[in-house]
Motif scaffolding. Structure first.
Motif, PDB file in Angstrom:
ATOM      1  N   ASN A 196       0.884  -1.084  -0.218  1.00 48.82           N
ATOM      2  CA  ASN A 196      -0.179  -0.184   0.011  1.00 48.82           C
ATOM      3  C   ASN A 196       0.731   1.382   0.199  1.00 48.82           C
ATOM      4  OD1 ASN A 196      -1.946   1.623   0.742  1.00 48.82           O
ATOM      5  ND2 ASN A 196      -2.943   0.835   1.235  1.00 48.82           N
ATOM      6  N   LEU A 197       1.042   2.300  -1.003  1.00 51.22           N
ATOM      7  CA  LEU A 197       1.488   3.322  -1.226  1.00 51.22           C
ATOM      8  C   LEU A 197       1.304   4.485  -0.742  1.00 51.22           C
ATOM      9  CD1 LEU A 197       2.544   2.599  -5.007  1.00 51.22           C
ATOM     10  CD2 LEU A 197       3.740   1.701  -2.907  1.00 51.22           C
ATOM     11  N   ALA A 198       0.966   4.306   0.962  1.00 51.77           N
ATOM     12  CA  ALA A 198       0.339   5.134   1.885  1.00 51.77           C
ATOM     13  C   ALA A 198       0.898   6.427   2.003  1.00 51.77           C
ATOM     14  CB  ALA A 198       0.044   4.843   2.801  1.00 51.77           C
ATOM     15  N   PHE A 199       0.337   7.921   2.236  1.00 53.45           N
ATOM     16  CA  PHE A 199       0.346   8.320   2.352  1.00 53.45           C
ATOM     17  C   PHE A 199       0.083   9.008   4.281  1.00 53.45           C
ATOM     18  CE2 PHE A 199      -1.003  10.120  -2.138  1.00 53.45           C
ATOM     19  CZ  PHE A 199       0.541  10.395  -2.195  1.00 53.45           C
ATOM     20  N   PRO A 200       1.106   9.496   4.535  1.00 49.78           N
ATOM     21  CA  PRO A 200       0.963  10.222   6.512  1.00 49.78           C
ATOM     22  C   PRO A 200      -0.543  11.145   6.622  1.00 49.78           C
ATOM     23  CG  PRO A 200       2.887  11.930   5.135  1.00 49.78           C
ATOM     24  CD  PRO A 200       2.563  11.007   4.187  1.00 49.78           C
ATOM     25  N   MET A 201      -0.935  10.839   6.890  1.00 50.69           N
ATOM     26  CA  MET A 201      -2.478  11.282   7.279  1.00 50.69           C
ATOM     27  C   MET A 201      -1.942  12.722   7.969  1.00 50.69           C
ATOM     28  SD  MET A 201      -5.244   9.568   9.927  1.00 50.69           S
ATOM     29  CE  MET A 201      -5.992   8.036   8.283  1.00 50.69           C
ATOM     30  N   GLY A 202      -1.965  12.312   8.862  1.00 48.66           N
ATOM     31  CA  GLY A 202      -1.587  14.118   9.422  1.00 48.66           C
ATOM     32  C   GLY A 202      -2.207  14.574  10.221  1.00 48.66           C
ATOM     33  N   GLN A 203      -3.048  13.881  10.971  1.00 46.94           N
ATOM     34  CA  GLN A 203      -4.518  13.553  11.816  1.00 46.94           C
ATOM     35  C   GLN A 203      -3.939  15.062  12.960  1.00 46.94           C
ATOM     36  OE1 GLN A 203      -6.988  13.266  12.564  1.00 46.94           O
ATOM     37  NE2 GLN A 203      -7.511  11.018  13.454  1.00 46.94           N
ATOM     38  N   ARG A 204      -4.894  15.750  13.497  1.00 48.39           N
ATOM     39  CA  ARG A 204      -4.918  16.232  14.221  1.00 48.39           C
ATOM     40  C   ARG A 204      -6.087  16.029  15.278  1.00 48.39           C
ATOM     41  NH1 ARG A 204      -3.654  19.615   9.900  1.00 48.39           N
ATOM     42  NH2 ARG A 204      -5.294  20.807  10.040  1.00 48.39           N
ATOM     43  N   ASP A 205      -6.291  16.362  16.465  1.00 45.40           N
ATOM     44  CA  ASP A 205      -7.465  16.595  17.901  1.00 45.40           C
ATOM     45  C   ASP A 205      -7.416  17.973  17.271  1.00 45.40           C
ATOM     46  OD1 ASP A 205      -6.989  14.607  18.587  1.00 45.40           O
ATOM     47  OD2 ASP A 205      -5.513  14.732  19.980  1.00 45.40           O
ATOM     48  N   PHE A 256      -0.586  15.810  -2.015  1.00 50.46           N
ATOM     49  CA  PHE A 256       0.109  14.984  -2.593  1.00 50.46           C
ATOM     50  C   PHE A 256      -0.203  14.007  -3.737  1.00 50.46           C
ATOM     51  CE2 PHE A 256       3.744  12.552  -4.235  1.00 50.46           C
ATOM     52  CZ  PHE A 256       5.110  13.281  -3.636  1.00 50.46           C
ATOM     53  N   TRP A 257      -1.130  13.562  -3.885  1.00 51.24           N
ATOM     54  CA  TRP A 257      -2.408  12.445  -4.266  1.00 51.24           C
ATOM     55  C   TRP A 257      -2.484  13.413  -5.585  1.00 51.24           C
ATOM     56  CZ3 TRP A 257      -6.886   8.234  -3.508  1.00 51.24           C
ATOM     57  CH2 TRP A 257      -7.163   8.194  -5.095  1.00 51.24           C
ATOM     58  N   MET A 258      -3.438  14.279  -5.087  1.00 47.62           N
ATOM     59  CA  MET A 258      -4.127  15.702  -6.117  1.00 47.62           C
ATOM     60  C   MET A 258      -4.132  16.500  -5.611  1.00 47.62           C
ATOM     61  SD  MET A 258      -6.790  13.405  -7.112  1.00 47.62           S
ATOM     62  CE  MET A 258      -7.043  11.293  -7.278  1.00 47.62           C
ATOM     63  N   GLY A 259      -3.223  17.333  -4.918  1.00 45.81           N
ATOM     64  CA  GLY A 259      -2.890  18.456  -5.243  1.00 45.81           C
ATOM     65  C   GLY A 259      -1.457  19.314  -5.863  1.00 45.81           C
ATOM     66  N   GLY A 260      -0.721  18.103  -7.069  1.00 48.31           N
ATOM     67  CA  GLY A 260       0.299  18.534  -6.803  1.00 48.31           C
ATOM     68  C   GLY A 260       0.432  19.006  -8.705  1.00 48.31           C
ATOM     69  N   TYR A 261       1.601  18.413  -8.507  1.00 45.90           N
ATOM     70  CA  TYR A 261       1.802  18.739 -10.659  1.00 45.90           C
ATOM     71  C   TYR A 261       0.933  17.802 -11.474  1.00 45.90           C
ATOM     72  CZ  TYR A 261       5.925  19.726  -8.949  1.00 45.90           C
ATOM     73  OH  TYR A 261       7.289  21.506  -8.468  1.00 45.90           O
ATOM     74  N   HIS A 262      -0.355  19.027 -12.322  1.00 42.10           N
ATOM     75  CA  HIS A 262      -1.033  18.291 -13.307  1.00 42.10           C
ATOM     76  C   HIS A 262      -0.939  17.523 -14.526  1.00 42.10           C
ATOM     77  CE1 HIS A 262      -0.181  19.919 -17.023  1.00 42.10           C
ATOM     78  NE2 HIS A 262       0.293  20.997 -16.451  1.00 42.10           N
ATOM     79  N   ASP A 263       0.092  17.099 -14.130  1.00 43.48           N
ATOM     80  CA  ASP A 263       0.530  15.550 -14.720  1.00 43.48           C
ATOM     81  C   ASP A 263       0.912  14.207 -14.461  1.00 43.48           C
ATOM     82  OD1 ASP A 263       2.860  16.911 -13.598  1.00 43.48           O
ATOM     83  OD2 ASP A 263       3.850  16.722 -16.211  1.00 43.48           O
ATOM     84  N   MET A 264       0.554  14.331 -13.247  1.00 43.74           N
ATOM     85  CA  MET A 264       1.146  13.080 -12.043  1.00 43.74           C
ATOM     86  C   MET A 264       0.391  11.312 -12.472  1.00 43.74           C
ATOM     87  SD  MET A 264       0.921  11.207  -9.361  1.00 43.74           S
ATOM     88  CE  MET A 264       0.611  11.786  -7.568  1.00 43.74           C
ATOM     89  N   LEU A 265      -0.905  12.311 -12.903  1.00 41.74           N
ATOM     90  CA  LEU A 265      -1.440  11.281 -13.121  1.00 41.74           C
ATOM     91  C   LEU A 265      -2.027  10.845 -14.601  1.00 41.74           C
ATOM     92  CD1 LEU A 265      -4.357  11.252 -10.303  1.00 41.74           C
ATOM     93  CD2 LEU A 265      -2.455   9.611 -10.366  1.00 41.74           C
ATOM     94  N   PHE A 266      -0.649  11.203 -15.291  1.00 44.03           N
ATOM     95  CA  PHE A 266      -0.916  11.355 -17.096  1.00 44.03           C
ATOM     96  C   PHE A 266       0.596  11.513 -17.460  1.00 44.03           C
ATOM     97  CE2 PHE A 266      -4.364  14.220 -14.594  1.00 44.03           C
ATOM     98  CZ  PHE A 266      -5.549  13.465 -14.929  1.00 44.03           C
ATOM     99  N   SER A 267       1.393  11.605 -16.812  1.00 42.61           N
ATOM    100  CA  SER A 267       2.646  11.286 -17.728  1.00 42.61           C
ATOM    101  C   SER A 267       3.081  10.377 -16.699  1.00 42.61           C
ATOM    102  CB  SER A 267       3.366  12.045 -17.920  1.00 42.61           C
ATOM    103  OG  SER A 267       4.742  12.559 -17.880  1.00 42.61           O
ATOM    104  N   ASP A 268       4.032   8.654 -17.432  1.00 48.03           N
ATOM    105  CA  ASP A 268       4.393   8.126 -16.745  1.00 48.03           C
ATOM    106  C   ASP A 268       6.031   8.735 -15.682  1.00 48.03           C
ATOM    107  OD1 ASP A 268       4.689   5.511 -16.019  1.00 48.03           O
ATOM    108  OD2 ASP A 268       6.324   5.903 -17.066  1.00 48.03           O
ATOM    109  N   LYS A 269       6.205   9.792 -17.114  1.00 48.10           N
ATOM    110  CA  LYS A 269       7.943  10.350 -16.351  1.00 48.10           C
ATOM    111  C   LYS A 269       7.000  11.820 -15.038  1.00 48.10           C
ATOM    112  CE  LYS A 269      11.639  12.891 -17.661  1.00 48.10           C
ATOM    113  NZ  LYS A 269      12.226  13.855 -18.418  1.00 48.10           N
TER     114      LYS A 269
END
Length: 418
Positions: free
Chosen positions: A210-219, A278-291
């Motif tokens: 599972n290529l998981a990201f840190p949650m960043g949990q906060r109370d 990191f998944w959905m708020g980064g560079y716009h080609d992250m999910l669309f360009s293999d490089k």
């Protein structure tokens, strides 16, 4: 045939979708009832009582946008746990006065369409019969549990559990026990974090890391709750223009418009924020360009490997080369998941290298050895999307069942109706 109730609409399922439909249809004057197999509101959160169960979409995304609800509710954490979510559903039910039109502990066993009357006849376990113009199953994607058809499951003498069948109100004894978790989805990650520190011996059976990201949990305290509420309406508005449905979007720039050092700084800022940025708020080609995708994966890999001491564990949990397109399988969020594998009582079985042969009375036998356990938690997920709705035994036009209609593959109208 005696009919117990004539309705405009009958809803199945008391999760987010079902209770929202009940509220909206009732407000518009429809005569409507909701049937729920469980004993209370919550949908999947009614059933998910396993240790560590937690939503990984932060609030206020993971709640209704009705101001009557959010202005009178206080979350305790950025990512609420299962009990807090069940409490929230009680708040929703009270505020919207839902209970008078809901029947709990009621399982639908068939729904048959009559082409001459253009009505559905719905039967529930126990004999109740309903007739309705609209039949609205909100069974979700996680209604039918999946367990591997391994030889010998019934022979196991210890506790064999599926996370969503975790005994209600009864803590399973984990402390000091030999425990296995099978599966590395979001539930598997949460179980690893919660159960491994308690067990005398803990083994994760993994097919795919599972290529998981840190949650960043906060109370939350009063100040942080106020800050969340002050931006609540803006959050809801932002979801409508976002690729992901969150209130953040891809950056309007491509990965290789920047130098390696500039990219590293951007990745680091996204990483520190937690959640799915990191998944959905980064560079716009992250999910669309293999490089570009590989560049983001390599940053993730190096961050995770730095937390794992053993070289074999590094390769199993954060492989040198990405095991699949990064972010194109469901990402999970974690709190200390990778450090768990530094503990001497924790092992990992790669079932690609040493497949499971059978379940025995004492545990699980692979091609390498027989592992002995007191408790096995089978976090192998669900028959996603179709399992719950097929269990309703729908019969449509010309007497064709939904199972027959979907025999060659699932087909829907816009993914919304059949």
């Amino acid at each position: 045939m005696a009919v117990d109730d004539e309705l405009d609409a009958l809803i199945v399922g008391a999760g987010f979708g079902g209770v929202y439909l009940l509220k909206r249809l009732r407000d518009r004057g429809f005569k409507v009832k909701l049937l729920e197999m469980g004993s209370d509101f919550g949908g999947v959160w009614y059933w998910n009582r396993y240790p560590g169960a937690r939503v990984d979409s932060q609030v206020p995304h993971y709640e209704f946008s009705d101001p009557e609800l959010w202005k009178s509710w206080k979350w305790n954490q950025r990512f609420p746990g299962g009990q807090e979510l069940r409490d929230y559903f009680q708040h929703v039910a009270d505020t919207w006065d839902l209970r008078r039109d809901v029947l709990f502990d009621t399982k639908v066993v068939s729904a048959v369409w009559n082409g001459e009357t253009s009505l559905w006849t719905i039967r529930a376990e126990g004999g109740r019969v309903y007739r309705s113009q609209f039949f609205l199953p909100n069974t979700g994607f996680a209604a039918r549990r999946y367990t591997p058809d391994w030889t010998g499951v019934d022979s196991f003498k210890g506790d064999w559990l599926h996370p969503s069948y975790w005994p209600k109100g009864d803590d399973v004894a984990i402390a000091g026990k030999r425990v296995a978790v099978i599966g590395t989805g979001s539930t598997g990650v949460q179980l690893v974090q919660t159960l491994a520190p308690l067990a005398s011996e803990f083994v994760l059976f993994q097919r795919t890391p599972n290529l998981a990201f840190p949650m960043g949990q906060r109370d939350y305290n009063e100040s942080s709750r106020t800050m969340v509420q002050q931006r609540q309406e803006a959050v809801y508005a932002g979801r409508l223009s976002s690729f992901s449905g969150f209130d953040f979007n891809f950056m309007p720039v491509a990965t290789y418009e920047y130098t390696a050092n500039e990219r590293a700084r951007t990745y680091e800022e996204l990483w520190k924020g937690g959640d799915f940025s990191f998944w959905m708020g980064g560079y716009h080609d992250m999910l669309f360009s293999d490089k570009a995708n590989t560049d983001a994966y390599n940053f993730w890999r190096d961050k995770v490997r730095a937390r794992i001491e053993d070289l074999r564990m590094q390769e199993k949990l954060a492989p040198s080369s990405k095991p699949h397109a990064f972010g194109c399988k469901r990402i999970s969020l974690e709190n200390g998941n990778y450090e768990i594998f530094n503990k001497p009582n924790v092992s990992l079985v790669d079932v690609n290298e040493t497949p499971v042969l059978e379940v025995t009375a004492r545990g699980i036998k692979t091609t390498e050895k027989e592992w002995e356990f007191d408790t096995v938690v089978c976090a192998t997920g669900y028959e996603a999307m179709t399992g719950g709705i097929l269990d309703l035994n729908l019969v449509g036009r010309d007497g064709i069942t939904l199972g027959e209609r979907w025999k060659g593959g699932v087909k829907t109208l816009f993914g919304l109706s059949i």
